[in-house]
Design an enzyme around this catalytic site. Structure first.
Site, short mmCIF file in Angstrom:
data_model
loop_
_atom_site.label_atom_id
_atom_site.label_comp_id
_atom_site.label_asym_id
_atom_site.label_seq_id
_atom_site.Cartn_x
_atom_site.Cartn_y
_atom_site.Cartn_z
N LYS A 121 52.31 42.60 38.14
CA LYS A 121 52.14 41.73 39.31
C LYS A 121 53.49 41.28 39.84
O LYS A 121 53.77 41.33 41.04
CB LYS A 121 51.29 40.51 38.94
CG LYS A 121 50.89 39.64 40.15
CD LYS A 121 51.88 38.53 40.44
CE LYS A 121 51.83 37.45 39.39
NZ LYS A 121 52.70 36.29 39.76
N ASP A 139 47.27 38.60 41.70
CA ASP A 139 47.30 37.40 40.87
C ASP A 139 45.88 36.85 40.77
O ASP A 139 44.91 37.50 41.17
CB ASP A 139 48.25 36.37 41.46
CG ASP A 139 47.80 35.85 42.82
OD1 ASP A 139 46.78 36.32 43.35
OD2 ASP A 139 48.47 34.95 43.35
#
Length: 215
Positions: A121, A139
């Site tokens: 991420k 996320d």
């Protein structure tokens, strides 16, 4: 409503109302964005932005932070979640940037994820924001919103599965913007607890509002 139609409606709305979006993290260089993104894991951008100015004043780049002691870095980020491990990772990734990449933050996914404390991420945030590449960081907000709005199937049960589904269905040119659109929608409207469904522009077709029981 077909999933393709959901994507079309969602992307069209955001493109009209928020055509220019970016991260809410404050930074002055690619390295500082990397540091801020690492700090933002399980922590709010607001809190990160409160501590990074002083941190960056002392350690503005990888060269400076590579020479730091984790305990010194810790003194600036103690109010951040998991400060001990993050302080250690920040020093270690700075050393790696100096030793392996000539002092510059790498721009390839595999190189970024090779840095201590940098997951997929975080790497995707750097690719999208710093290097203007087609990337979809997933996320908790993006994951939640994607499921609630029916953009991904229930079987997409991991961040990577959600990333792959979104990447498949969103035009490459819109991927980076779509990340911010979904993230901000999750941060301010489709919140984890008590989502503000009455303010949602997608309430006419959102499965969550229409008694969707998955989340």
């Amino acid at each position: 409503m077909k999933r393709s139609e959901r994507y079309e409606a969602v992307l069209r709305h955001f493109a009209e109302v928020s055509p220019h979006v970016t991260t809410e993290l404050e930074f002055g260089s690619v390295f500082q964005l990397l540091v801020a993104t690492v700090l933002s894991a399980q922590c709010t951008d607001k809190r990160v932005n409160q501590v990074t100015p002083e941190l960056f004043r002392h350690y503005p780049d990888a060269a400076a932070m590579a020479e730091a002691d984790p305990e010194d870095v810790l003194s600036f980020i103690s109010s951040i979640s998991y400060p001990n491990s993050k302080a250690k990772h920040l020093v270690e990734l700075s050393v790696a940037i100096q030793e392996k990449f000539g002092g510059k933050v790498p721009s390839a996914l595999d190189d970024l994820t090779s840095l201590p404390g940098v997951g997929r991420k975080t790497a995707n945030v750097l690719l999208a924001v710093a290097f203007s590449k087609a990337a979809m960081p997933v996320d908790t907000h993006v994951y939640r919103v994607s499921h609630r709005m029916g953009l991904v199937p229930k079987s997409a049960a991991t961040p990577l599965a959600v990333e792959r589904c979104l990447t498949k269905n969103i035009p490459e040119a819109l991927l980076a913007d779509a990340h911010h659109w979904l993230l901000l929608h999750g941060r301010y409207v489709c919140t984890s607890r008590k989502p503000h469904c009455e303010k949602c522009p997608f309430k006419g077709f959102c499965p969550k509002i229409m008694d969707f029981k998955g989340y």
